[in-house]
Design a protein around this motif. Sequence first.
Motif, PDB file in Angstrom:
ATOM      1  N   GLU A  17       0.827  -1.205   0.000  1.00 41.20           N
ATOM      2  CA  GLU A  17       0.000   0.000   0.000  1.00 41.20           C
ATOM      3  C   GLU A  17       0.864   1.260   0.000  1.00 41.20           C
ATOM      4  OE1 GLU A  17      -3.796  -1.848   2.498  1.00 41.20           O
ATOM      5  OE2 GLU A  17      -2.402  -0.445   3.437  1.00 41.20           O
ATOM      6  N   LYS A  18       1.962   1.237   0.744  1.00 43.99           N
ATOM      7  CA  LYS A  18       2.855   2.387   0.747  1.00 43.99           C
ATOM      8  C   LYS A  18       3.471   2.617  -0.619  1.00 43.99           C
ATOM      9  CE  LYS A  18       5.637   2.836   4.241  1.00 43.99           C
ATOM     10  NZ  LYS A  18       6.646   2.530   5.271  1.00 43.99           N
ATOM     11  N   GLN A  19       3.866   1.532  -1.302  1.00 42.08           N
ATOM     12  CA  GLN A  19       4.433   1.679  -2.643  1.00 42.08           C
ATOM     13  C   GLN A  19       3.392   2.222  -3.622  1.00 42.08           C
ATOM     14  OE1 GLN A  19       6.036  -2.143  -3.702  1.00 42.08           O
ATOM     15  NE2 GLN A  19       7.737  -2.012  -2.247  1.00 42.08           N
ATOM     16  N   GLN A  20       2.146   1.747  -3.505  1.00 45.50           N
ATOM     17  CA  GLN A  20       1.085   2.258  -4.376  1.00 45.50           C
ATOM     18  C   GLN A  20       0.833   3.745  -4.126  1.00 45.50           C
ATOM     19  OE1 GLN A  20      -2.326  -0.231  -3.740  1.00 45.50           O
ATOM     20  NE2 GLN A  20      -1.416  -2.033  -4.713  1.00 45.50           N
ATOM     21  N   GLU A  21       0.826   4.146  -2.859  1.00 47.53           N
ATOM     22  CA  GLU A  21       0.627   5.558  -2.542  1.00 47.53           C
ATOM     23  C   GLU A  21       1.786   6.405  -3.069  1.00 47.53           C
ATOM     24  OE1 GLU A  21       0.054   5.890   1.607  1.00 47.53           O
ATOM     25  OE2 GLU A  21      -1.915   4.906   1.620  1.00 47.53           O
ATOM     26  N   LYS A  22       3.010   5.898  -2.946  1.00 46.47           N
ATOM     27  CA  LYS A  22       4.159   6.631  -3.480  1.00 46.47           C
ATOM     28  C   LYS A  22       4.064   6.755  -5.002  1.00 46.47           C
ATOM     29  CE  LYS A  22       7.441   5.454   0.191  1.00 46.47           C
ATOM     30  NZ  LYS A  22       8.712   4.746   0.523  1.00 46.47           N
ATOM     31  N   ALA A  23       3.653   5.658  -5.670  1.00 46.47           N
ATOM     32  CA  ALA A  23       3.519   5.710  -7.135  1.00 46.47           C
ATOM     33  C   ALA A  23       2.430   6.693  -7.542  1.00 46.47           C
ATOM     34  CB  ALA A  23       3.208   4.317  -7.671  1.00 46.47           C
ATOM     35  N   ALA A  24       1.303   6.696  -6.809  1.00 46.10           N
ATOM     36  CA  ALA A  24       0.234   7.637  -7.120  1.00 46.10           C
ATOM     37  C   ALA A  24       0.681   9.080  -6.895  1.00 46.10           C
ATOM     38  CB  ALA A  24      -0.997   7.323  -6.268  1.00 46.10           C
ATOM     39  N   ALA A  25       1.423   9.313  -5.808  1.00 40.76           N
ATOM     40  CA  ALA A  25       1.926  10.664  -5.547  1.00 40.76           C
ATOM     41  C   ALA A  25       2.904  11.105  -6.630  1.00 40.76           C
ATOM     42  CB  ALA A  25       2.595  10.712  -4.171  1.00 40.76           C
ATOM     43  N   ALA A  26       3.780  10.170  -7.073  1.00 40.15           N
ATOM     44  CA  ALA A  26       4.719  10.500  -8.146  1.00 40.15           C
ATOM     45  C   ALA A  26       3.981  10.805  -9.450  1.00 40.15           C
ATOM     46  CB  ALA A  26       5.702   9.345  -8.346  1.00 40.15           C
ATOM     47  N   ALA A  27       2.894  10.032  -9.726  1.00 40.57           N
ATOM     48  CA  ALA A  27       2.117  10.286 -10.943  1.00 40.57           C
ATOM     49  C   ALA A  27       1.432  11.646 -10.882  1.00 40.57           C
ATOM     50  CB  ALA A  27       1.088   9.178 -11.141  1.00 40.57           C
ATOM     51  N   ARG A  28       0.873  11.992  -9.712  1.00 41.99           N
ATOM     52  CA  ARG A  28       0.243  13.310  -9.577  1.00 41.99           C
ATOM     53  C   ARG A  28       1.262  14.430  -9.733  1.00 41.99           C
ATOM     54  NH1 ARG A  28      -2.556  10.596  -5.346  1.00 41.99           N
ATOM     55  NH2 ARG A  28      -1.101  11.491  -3.820  1.00 41.99           N
ATOM     56  N   LYS A  29       2.441  14.224  -9.190  1.00 41.14           N
ATOM     57  CA  LYS A  29       3.485  15.232  -9.319  1.00 41.14           C
ATOM     58  C   LYS A  29       3.915  15.402 -10.770  1.00 41.14           C
ATOM     59  CE  LYS A  29       7.975  16.515  -7.361  1.00 41.14           C
ATOM     60  NZ  LYS A  29       9.066  16.105  -6.436  1.00 41.14           N
ATOM     61  N   ALA A  30       4.066  14.269 -11.479  1.00 45.77           N
ATOM     62  CA  ALA A  30       4.453  14.345 -12.897  1.00 45.77           C
ATOM     63  C   ALA A  30       3.362  15.015 -13.721  1.00 45.77           C
ATOM     64  CB  ALA A  30       4.736  12.935 -13.432  1.00 45.77           C
ATOM     65  N   ALA A  31       2.087  14.701 -13.424  1.00 44.65           N
ATOM     66  CA  ALA A  31       0.988  15.335 -14.157  1.00 44.65           C
ATOM     67  C   ALA A  31       0.946  16.838 -13.897  1.00 44.65           C
ATOM     68  CB  ALA A  31      -0.338  14.690 -13.751  1.00 44.65           C
ATOM     69  N   ALA A  32       1.167  17.231 -12.658  1.00 43.91           N
ATOM     70  CA  ALA A  32       1.182  18.663 -12.348  1.00 43.91           C
ATOM     71  C   ALA A  32       2.334  19.372 -13.064  1.00 43.91           C
ATOM     72  CB  ALA A  32       1.297  18.860 -10.837  1.00 43.91           C
ATOM     73  N   ALA A  33       3.509  18.707 -13.115  1.00 47.73           N
ATOM     74  CA  ALA A  33       4.651  19.302 -13.818  1.00 47.73           C
ATOM     75  C   ALA A  33       4.365  19.426 -15.321  1.00 47.73           C
ATOM     76  CB  ALA A  33       5.904  18.456 -13.574  1.00 47.73           C
ATOM     77  N   ALA A  34       3.749  18.384 -15.904  1.00 52.86           N
ATOM     78  CA  ALA A  34       3.420  18.443 -17.332  1.00 52.86           C
ATOM     79  C   ALA A  34       2.395  19.532 -17.618  1.00 52.86           C
ATOM     80  CB  ALA A  34       2.894  17.084 -17.798  1.00 52.86           C
ATOM     81  N   LYS A  35       1.407  19.664 -16.741  1.00 56.74           N
ATOM     82  CA  LYS A  35       0.400  20.715 -16.919  1.00 56.74           C
ATOM     83  C   LYS A  35       1.029  22.092 -16.826  1.00 56.74           C
ATOM     84  CE  LYS A  35      -4.050  22.273 -15.069  1.00 56.74           C
ATOM     85  NZ  LYS A  35      -5.089  22.028 -14.032  1.00 56.74           N
ATOM     86  N   LYS A  36       1.934  22.262 -15.897  1.00 55.36           N
ATOM     87  CA  LYS A  36       2.619  23.544 -15.750  1.00 55.36           C
ATOM     88  C   LYS A  36       3.462  23.862 -16.977  1.00 55.36           C
ATOM     89  CE  LYS A  36       5.673  26.071 -12.597  1.00 55.36           C
ATOM     90  NZ  LYS A  36       6.475  25.981 -11.338  1.00 55.36           N
ATOM     91  N   ALA A  37       4.177  22.833 -17.486  1.00 59.55           N
ATOM     92  CA  ALA A  37       4.998  23.045 -18.683  1.00 59.55           C
ATOM     93  C   ALA A  37       4.134  23.405 -19.887  1.00 59.55           C
ATOM     94  CB  ALA A  37       5.820  21.787 -18.966  1.00 59.55           C
ATOM     95  N   ALA A  38       2.975  22.731 -20.031  1.00 61.54           N
ATOM     96  CA  ALA A  38       2.078  23.044 -21.144  1.00 61.54           C
ATOM     97  C   ALA A  38       1.527  24.463 -21.019  1.00 61.54           C
ATOM     98  CB  ALA A  38       0.936  22.031 -21.186  1.00 61.54           C
ATOM     99  N   GLN A  39       1.181  24.875 -19.802  1.00 61.40           N
ATOM    100  CA  GLN A  39       0.680  26.235 -19.598  1.00 61.40           C
ATOM    101  C   GLN A  39       1.742  27.271 -19.942  1.00 61.40           C
ATOM    102  OE1 GLN A  39      -2.432  26.977 -18.831  1.00 61.40           O
ATOM    103  NE2 GLN A  39      -2.022  29.178 -18.922  1.00 61.40           N
TER     104      GLN A  39
END
Length: 216
Positions: A124-146
């Motif tokens: 569960e901890k690994q899944q939460e870390k992966a989800a947090a990393a995915a959210r962080k990457a999505a936020a970075a991609a959204k910021k770069a696109a903006q």
Amino acid sequence: MTALNFPAALLVLGFLFSIDEITGFEVTSLIELPPPYGIIVVWAVVLPVLYLLSTSITNLILRDHTILKGPCPNCATDNFTYFGDIFTVSGNKGQNVLECSNCQADLTYDANKRVIVVSRTSEEKQQEKAAAAARKAAAAAKKAAQEAADTSGNSRQLQGSTAANSTMVAARADDNAAADDVDPTGGVGSAISSSLLIASGVGIVQVMRFTCYRFT
């Protein structure tokens, strides 16, 4: 409890040896008394005093302390946790969350119920870390696109302003050229003025020549 008292016991023993040396080994002479006096001194005086002093020092440093030991429900590895205060630093007294040293699962120790519960497994901890990393990457991609969109908009706006300025400059140049072509009076007036000046000059010269000829 014995392990916690061990540092204080070493401190008290060092203090006792110091007193023995200062007093000329009087404590040693008491311990070495013939039986049963030496044994009585050791078990009735030295060891109780050592225990009381070491316990008092431990309780002064570690206040209301409790140490829980138990196996991890996930992998059966023994883990320890401490409840209580250290000097003036307040510690947890109800529940502690500890990571298992073997499987890295989060364990919740309850000091009142004396139970150990797995709050989060390592998966569960690994899944939460992966989800947090995915959210962080999505936020970075959204910021770069903006940022890219903002840069593109600024570039288009700059190009539009440059084109508009070029059009205005060309229109002004055409207006000036048209004004030069339409206004013919400027050139004709200049030609007439030049002719009048030349005629006046010729007339003055003729008058002067006539006057000079008459007088001569």
